[in-house]
Design a protein around this motif. Structure first.
Motif, short mmCIF file in Angstrom:
data_model
loop_
_atom_site.label_atom_id
_atom_site.label_comp_id
_atom_site.label_asym_id
_atom_site.label_seq_id
_atom_site.Cartn_x
_atom_site.Cartn_y
_atom_site.Cartn_z
N UNK A 160 0.12 -0.05 2.43
CA UNK A 160 -0.36 -0.51 1.40
C UNK A 160 0.38 0.36 0.00
N UNK A 162 3.30 1.44 -0.49
CA UNK A 162 4.50 0.64 -0.87
C UNK A 162 4.62 -0.57 -1.64
N UNK A 163 3.46 -1.09 -1.86
CA UNK A 163 3.36 -2.23 -2.34
C UNK A 163 3.62 -2.24 -3.92
N UNK A 167 2.65 -5.63 -11.71
CA UNK A 167 1.90 -6.10 -13.13
C UNK A 167 1.92 -4.84 -13.83
N UNK A 174 -4.65 0.16 -10.24
CA UNK A 174 -3.57 -0.49 -9.19
C UNK A 174 -4.30 0.14 -7.95
N UNK A 177 -7.62 -1.65 -6.93
CA UNK A 177 -7.39 -2.93 -6.65
C UNK A 177 -6.72 -3.15 -5.06
N UNK A 178 -5.92 -2.38 -4.96
CA UNK A 178 -5.55 -2.45 -3.60
C UNK A 178 -6.37 -1.96 -2.31
N UNK A 180 -9.61 -2.38 -3.00
CA UNK A 180 -10.40 -3.47 -2.64
C UNK A 180 -9.83 -4.45 -1.97
N UNK A 181 -8.74 -4.67 -2.07
CA UNK A 181 -8.35 -6.04 -1.18
C UNK A 181 -8.19 -5.53 0.33
N UNK A 182 -7.80 -4.40 0.46
CA UNK A 182 -7.78 -3.87 1.87
C UNK A 182 -8.94 -3.72 2.70
N UNK A 183 -9.98 -3.41 1.87
CA UNK A 183 -11.25 -3.02 2.42
C UNK A 183 -12.21 -4.50 2.52
N UNK A 184 -11.95 -5.38 1.50
CA UNK A 184 -12.50 -6.47 1.63
C UNK A 184 -11.92 -7.64 2.13
N UNK A 185 -10.42 -7.85 2.11
CA UNK A 185 -9.97 -8.83 2.63
C UNK A 185 -9.57 -9.81 1.31
N UNK A 186 -8.71 -10.75 1.78
CA UNK A 186 -8.26 -11.81 0.70
C UNK A 186 -9.12 -12.86 0.42
N UNK A 187 -9.74 -13.21 1.62
CA UNK A 187 -10.42 -14.30 1.49
C UNK A 187 -11.85 -14.35 0.86
#
Lengths: 188, 188, 188, 188
Positions: A160, A162-163, A167, A174, A177-178, A180-187
DNA sequence: TATGAATGAGACTTCATTCAT
DNA sequence: AATGAATGAAGTCTCATTCAT
C-alpha cells in the motif's frame, strides 16, 4: 578556522536521497550529485570516502527516522497502531524503494558502509517484527478476516505504501484513505 | 549457412528482461548480457544497433503481450473483467517495473527505439483507458463504495500487481486472493 | 606569539627523509607526510612552497652533512682515508638511494628546488673527486691490485654502502667488516 | 578472427619491466605504459585486469627466468657454482630492484596478482636456499676466510649484483671481474 | 600562524561501440 | 555471420595546492 562549507552534510544526504530515488542506485553518480550541489565533485570526498558510503549513510538516516517514529507508536490497539504505522510509512514512501537498493551496495571497499548496512538490516528486522506482532494480535482479536491467509493481508498492506498519491492529498488524509480502502475493501 | 547460430533473438530478449528486472535499467550492461548468452558481445550488434534498442524491443514485446491478453477480456461484467485483468497483470508483474524504466531510455540515438517507445506509450494508454472504462462502469453499477474517491480505488488496485508473491502460490490462486482482499477488505 | 608550534622544520625534514626512503620518491605524498606530523597538511606550505622543495631541501641537508664529514677526513694515507670514508657513507647509507631519486625532482616549478639540486650535484661531484683522488693515489702506492681495472674496484667499493646490515652491528663495526671484506677478499 | 593485436603480451611485459625500473613502482602508470606501446590505454585491460596484475606478471616472468637458469647450475664445486650464479644474477641485475618493489603490490584487488606474488616469494626462497647451501659448503671446504662472519660475505656477494657496469663490458667479462674482486679483494 | 574546506588535474577502470579478420 | 581486438568517453577516486577564516 578554515573556509565556510559550500554545502552541509544534510544537504548532501537529502540530495542523495532525491537522486537515488529518481535514478536508481546504478543511475546515481557523484557527478550527478555534485551538479545538484554547490561545490565540486571532489569536495564530496572530504565527507565520505566513496560512493557506497554516501548511499549507505543516506539510507541509514532514512530508516533511523522511520524507526524512531515507529517505536513511539502506541500498540495497545493493533488496528489503530497499524493505521498510525501506515501514516508513518506513507510519509516516508521512499523507504521501500531505498531498501530495495540497499542490497546493491558493495561493502567490500568500506567498513563504514558495512556498518551502516548492518544498522539498516537490524532496523528493518525490528520494523518487520513490530508489524508481525500487530498483525498477529489483530488476527487473534478477530479483527481480520480469516478466509485470507495472513501473509496476503500483510503483503497487500505493505505494498500500500507505494501507491502513488496522484491526487496530491496531504499525507495524513491520503494515509487514512488508503487504510480505509485496505480495511474495508473496494466494494460497496 | 555460415557459422553456427549462437543465440536467437528470443533468447536475447528473454535474458534482457531478466537482467533489467534484476539490475535495473542503469545496472543493465551489454557485457552482462553477453555473459549470460552463448556468443560474443559484439554479436549482439547483429541484432540491434545499440543498447537502447534492445531494451525498447524487450519492453515492447512485454507490453504487446499484455495488450493482446487484455484486449481479449470480456468486459460485460466490470468486476469480473477487473479480476481477469488483475490475473493478466499479476502474470506479467514485471510490467510496471519495466514501464518505470522505459522513461530512462534515451531515444536520441535511435529511431527504432523511439518508435518502440511510442508503441509502448500508446499501449500503456490503451490499457489505462480500459481500466478507467471498467472502473467507471463499476461505479455506476454501484458495485464500488462511494465514500472513497475513485482514483484511490484505482491506485490501490494498480499497486496490487507489485505485491510480492511470497507464498509462491500459482499465479491464478495468488491473483484471486489479491482480488478478494482488494474487493472485500482486510477486516472480518 | 600566535598559535602553538605544530612541528619544526627539522621534524619535517627528518620525516620526509624517512618516508622517501620507505616509499620512494613517487610514493611520497604530502598527505602521507602530514599524517606523520602533528599539524595539518596545509601547514606544510608555511615552510615550503611545494613538494619538490621539501624533497630537495631534505636531500641537500643529507648530502651537506656527508660532505662536511668527508671534508674533515685526513687524506695522508689513502687506504686509511678510504676506510674512514666508508664509515661515513655507511652511516648515511640512505645517501645513495636518495641521490637516485634526486633526478626525479621536477625543478621547473621552483627556483629554490633548482638551487638545492645544483648544490646537491656540486657536492656529489666533490665527493666523487675525493674518492677518485684517493683511489688514484692508492694505486700509485701499489696498494691496490693491478689486474682489475680501477673503475671496477671503485664501483664495488661504492656499492658496498648499500649492503644491508642484517646482523644489526654498530655501524663502526659493520663498516670495518665491509672494508676488510673489500680489501682482503672472501677467499681464505 | 578478430583484429590483429597492436602489441603482444611480451612487448607489454618487456616495456613494463623497463618502466618500473626507470620510474619505480609508484612512478609507473598505465598512461606511461600505453604511451610506450602502440595502442590505447584501455586496450591494456584486455590482457590484465589492473595495474597490479601487470606488474606482478612482469616480476614473475623475470624471476622464473632466473630460477630456470639457476636451477641448471652444476653445484659440485661451490665456488665455481657461485661464480656461475653471479653471472646469472648480473645478467638480470634488475631482479633485486624489482623484488624490492614486489612488496608494494596491493593484492587485495586481484587474486591473479596474489598468485603471482606467491610464486615470486617461493622462487625467491628457493634461490636464497641455493646460495646458503653453496656458501655453507664453501665454508666447510675452507675456501672462505673464517675471520669474517658468513652473513657479511653473503651480504657483500649479494650486493655485488647491483654494481653499475659503467665500463659497459659484456656481462660475462663484467661478472668475472666482479667475482675476482669479491673473492680476491682489492689490495695488491 | 594554523588549518579546515575547496578544487582541478590526473590516474584507474569500465563499458558501449566500432573495426577488421 | 561471428568475433576478438581496439578505443574513447565517462565515472571513481586521490592528491597537490589554494583560499578564507
Amino acid at each position: 578556522m578554515g573556509r565556510k562549507q559550500t554545502f552541509t552534510e544534510t544537504e548532501l544526504l537529502d540530495m542523495t536521497k532525491k537522486l537515488v530515488l529518481e535514478h536508481g542506485y546504478d543511475g546515481f553518480h557523484l557527478k550527478l550529485l555534485s551538479q545538484h550541489l554547490s561545490g565540486a565533485r571532489s569536495t564530496i570526498y572530504q565527507y565520505y570516502a566513496n560512493k557506497e558510503e554516501i548511499v549507505a549513510a543516506c539510507m541509514k538516516r532514512v530508516i533511523a527516522n522511520v524507526l524512531e517514529h515507529a517505536s513511539a507508536v502506541d500498540e495497545s490497539d493493533p488496528l489503530k497502531a497499524l493505521e498510525e504505522l501506515l501514516l508513518i510509512y506513507v510519509e516516508e514512501a521512499a523507504l521501500h524503494q531505498l531498501l530495495g537498493d540497499a542490497s546493491k551496495i558493495n561493502t567490500s571497499n568500506s567498513t563504514a558502509a558495512a556498518r551502516d548496512l548492518e544498522f539498516i538490516e537490524d532496523a528493518h528486522q525490528t520494523l518487520k517484527n513490530q508489524l508481525s506482532r500487530l498483525f498477529e494480535r489483530a488476527q487473534q482479536d478477530k479483527s481480520l478476516r480469516q478466509d485470507i491467509p495472513l501473509p496476503v493481508l500483510i503483503g497487500v498492506f505493505f505494498n500500500l505504501f507505494n501507491t502513488p498519491n496522484m491526487m496530491n492529498l496531504p499525507t495524513a488524509d491520503w494515509g487514512r484513505l488508503l487504510f480505509q480502502t485496505w480495511i474495508g475493501g473496494a466494494k460497496s
